[in-house]
Design an enzyme around this catalytic site. Structure first.
Site, PDB file in Angstrom:
ATOM      1  N   ARG A 126      -5.838  -4.866   2.233  1.00 29.52           N
ATOM      2  CA  ARG A 126      -5.297  -5.427   3.472  1.00 29.52           C
ATOM      3  C   ARG A 126      -6.316  -6.356   4.140  1.00 29.52           C
ATOM      4  NH1 ARG A 126      -3.477   0.384   5.514  1.00 29.52           N
ATOM      5  NH2 ARG A 126      -4.788   0.896   3.720  1.00 29.52           N
TER       6      ARG A 126
ATOM      7  N   ASN B  51      -9.356  -2.153   1.673  1.00 37.17           N
ATOM      8  CA  ASN B  51      -9.947  -3.374   1.098  1.00 37.17           C
ATOM      9  C   ASN B  51      -8.891  -4.447   0.828  1.00 37.17           C
ATOM     10  OD1 ASN B  51     -12.973  -2.657   0.364  1.00 37.17           O
ATOM     11  ND2 ASN B  51     -11.740  -0.868  -0.169  1.00 37.17           N
TER      12      ASN B  51
ATOM     13  N   ARG C 198      -6.484  -9.619   2.114  1.00 38.39           N
ATOM     14  CA  ARG C 198      -5.322 -10.498   2.302  1.00 38.39           C
ATOM     15  C   ARG C 198      -5.338 -11.146   3.683  1.00 38.39           C
ATOM     16  NH1 ARG C 198      -3.178  -6.221  -0.636  1.00 38.39           N
ATOM     17  NH2 ARG C 198      -2.172  -5.166   1.117  1.00 38.39           N
TER      18      ARG C 198
ATOM     19  N   GLU D  95       0.817  -1.216   0.000  1.00 41.37           N
ATOM     20  CA  GLU D  95       0.000   0.000   0.000  1.00 41.37           C
ATOM     21  C   GLU D  95       0.854   1.272   0.000  1.00 41.37           C
ATOM     22  OE1 GLU D  95      -3.107  -0.601  -0.408  1.00 41.37           O
ATOM     23  OE2 GLU D  95      -2.908  -2.763  -0.002  1.00 41.37           O
TER      24      GLU D  95
ATOM     25  N   TYR E  40       0.521  -8.531  -8.856  1.00 41.81           N
ATOM     26  CA  TYR E  40      -0.675  -8.740  -8.027  1.00 41.81           C
ATOM     27  C   TYR E  40      -1.860  -7.958  -8.598  1.00 41.81           C
ATOM     28  CZ  TYR E  40      -3.462  -8.002  -3.678  1.00 41.81           C
ATOM     29  OH  TYR E  40      -4.447  -7.908  -2.741  1.00 41.81           O
TER      30      TYR E  40
ATOM     31  N   HIS F 154     -15.432  -4.548  -2.956  1.00 41.53           N
ATOM     32  CA  HIS F 154     -14.799  -3.325  -2.471  1.00 41.53           C
ATOM     33  C   HIS F 154     -15.713  -2.626  -1.451  1.00 41.53           C
ATOM     34  CE1 HIS F 154     -11.027  -1.371  -3.591  1.00 41.53           C
ATOM     35  NE2 HIS F 154     -11.558  -0.228  -3.192  1.00 41.53           N
TER      36      HIS F 154
END
Length: 452
Positions: free
Chosen positions: A369, A367, A372, A234, A397, A361
């Site tokens: 983090r 979203n 995951r 991020e 990714y 979303h």
């Protein structure tokens, strides 16, 4: 005779009363029962520490054993080496992250030059020009199909199949792409099946290794690396060493923003919360909101744990309207706990859950983090270690997510599978190092770790 009838009547009355009590208990138990706890402990549960308030920081960090004299810097170095050796981009990935605007004439020239180099056997130059043409014209079905045919000749069937799919996305009736994909799709399915088998083999090996040694130092450093790469995707610029200093001492890192500090502290809290959820049988909406509340709690206290109330854009992808989010999340939770989802291979299940949540979303921020972390919660519940998506793999990714938004989710599942495989290699490589330090080295490790 009268006494006998009286006894029978009393017995029947008692039986009826017991049946009624059982029915009453069953009805209310089923109606009001809360999600039950799973009492089987995840093998990799202690890869996340168990903190109590803030007392787990510093010398009380549970993964730092006083009896463990292993050099933690050396362990971290070995883990980073195992990860970095896997994260270097190929030429394809480096060029595909570039974007340019150009004319059709330039695209045609690049494509023709690529074909000419291919014919003359200059493969490397041909590869660069094919990739250049595909970067200039990412929606040109002829370019994508021709590039796919070139890669197929180089035995990169998986990437070729993905290119054929993209060509058909932009031109559904493209004859050459239809023919090519009909040939490659079954082959790729077989390769994906083999990838899952390799993952299971490594995971089973690692589980057996964990029974021999606790690998305390490895778990500690893996926890730090997980946070480092997750916030790094991020844009957080803290190093692993700075992150460790913040988490172990609670002291501010000089030169870093308050936002970066709060992102790390929030993710730490979220990971501790993940550990509490490992044994929960039913993952509910409140648990997903709870993950987000901790991820964003330090950054956005008022908006954390709340669905977005505005329209958002994610590159070229437009998520569903905010008014649809609550209903879509209810459907997502139902799928998440369904027999269909739970019967999938753990990697496919976790990857699809990740993508589905990102696609909805549901939050204004955080979203990725949250998705995951949910993915890794599902991994832990199925006795797989949490997977680190390296920040160096950020572009790949996002590219895989973009392809999933186009309708083909397989590349994203494949991306998560490869991350899983490489993470398992990292754990096994580090476990081998720690075992050799203690004189319990095993030659079996060499049979497990193979280049992929």
């Amino acid at each position: 005779m009268n006494i006998f009838l009286i006894v029978i009547s009393i017995l029947l009355s008692i039986i009826c009363a017991l049946v009624a009590l059982l029915q009453h208990y069953y009805f209310f138990h089923e109606l009001y029962r809360r999600p039950s706890l799973k009492y089987d402990v995840s093998v990799f549960e202690d890869l996340i520490p168990s903190g109590k308030d803030d007392k787990y920081r510093g010398h009380n960090f549970p993964l730092q054993s006083k009896n463990d004299d292993t050099n933690t810097d050396s362990v971290l170095s070995h883990m980073n080496y195992a990860l970095e050796s896997q994260s270097k981009y190929s030429i394809t990935e480096r060029y595909s992250s570039q974007h340019a605007e150009t004319s059709q004439h330039e695209v045609d020239n690049a494509l023709q030059a690529a074909i000419a180099f291919q014919v003359t056997g200059k493969t490397f130059k041909a590869l660069k020009l094919f990739l250049y043409a595909a970067t200039l014209a990412p929606q040109n079905a002829d370019v994508l199909n021709t590039y796919g045919e070139f890669l197929e000749q180089l035995d990169d069937i998986v990437t070729a199949d993905e290119l054929y799919f993209k060509a058909l996305t932009h031109s559904p009736n493209h004859k050459a792409a239809l023919t090519n994909r009909a040939r490659t799709a079954p082959l790729v399915e077989g390769l994906d099946y083999q990838l899952f088998k390799d993952i299971d083999e490594r995971n089973n090996y690692l589980i057996n290794q964990m029974k021999v040694d606790t690998f305390v130092s490895m778990k500690t450093q893996a926890f730090y690396l997980h946070i480092y790469h997750t916030v790094g995707i991020e844009g957080n610029t803290m190093t692993v060493e700075q992150l460790k200093y913040l988490l172990e001492t609670g002291q501010v890192v000089e030169g870093k923003s308050l936002m970066e500090h709060n992102e790390i502290l929030g993710l730490e809290k979220a990971m501790l919360y993940i550990k509490l959820l490992i044994r929960i049988e039913f993952i509910g909406l409140e648990h997903i909101l709870g993950i987000h509340r901790r991820v964003m709690g330090h950054v956005d206290p008022l908006g954390s744990g709340m669905f977005r109330k505005e329209k958002v854009y994610v590159g070229s992808h437009v998520p569903p309207p905010h008014g649809d989010v609550p209903a879509l999340m209810e459907i997502f939770v139902q799928w998440l706990n369904s027999e269909e989802a739970l019967s999938m291979h753990p990697v496919r299940y976790a990857a699809l859950a990740h993508y589905k949540l990102v696609d909805i979303h549901p939050f204004t921020d955080g979203n990725g983090r949250t998705s995951r972390l949910l993915m890794n919660l599902l991994f832990l519940r199925r006795n797989y270690p949490p997977v680190i998506v390296l920040k160096e793999q950020r572009q790949k990714y996002y590219d895989a997510l973009k392809t999933a938004n186009m309708g083909d989710v397989r590349p994203f599942v494949r991306f998560v599978a490869r991350c899983t495989l490489k993470n398992l290699d990292m754990y096994i490589y580090t476990a081998k190092y720690l075992s050799s330090q203690r004189g319990i080295d095993s030659d079996d490790t060499k049979k497990i770790i193979v280049s992929n």
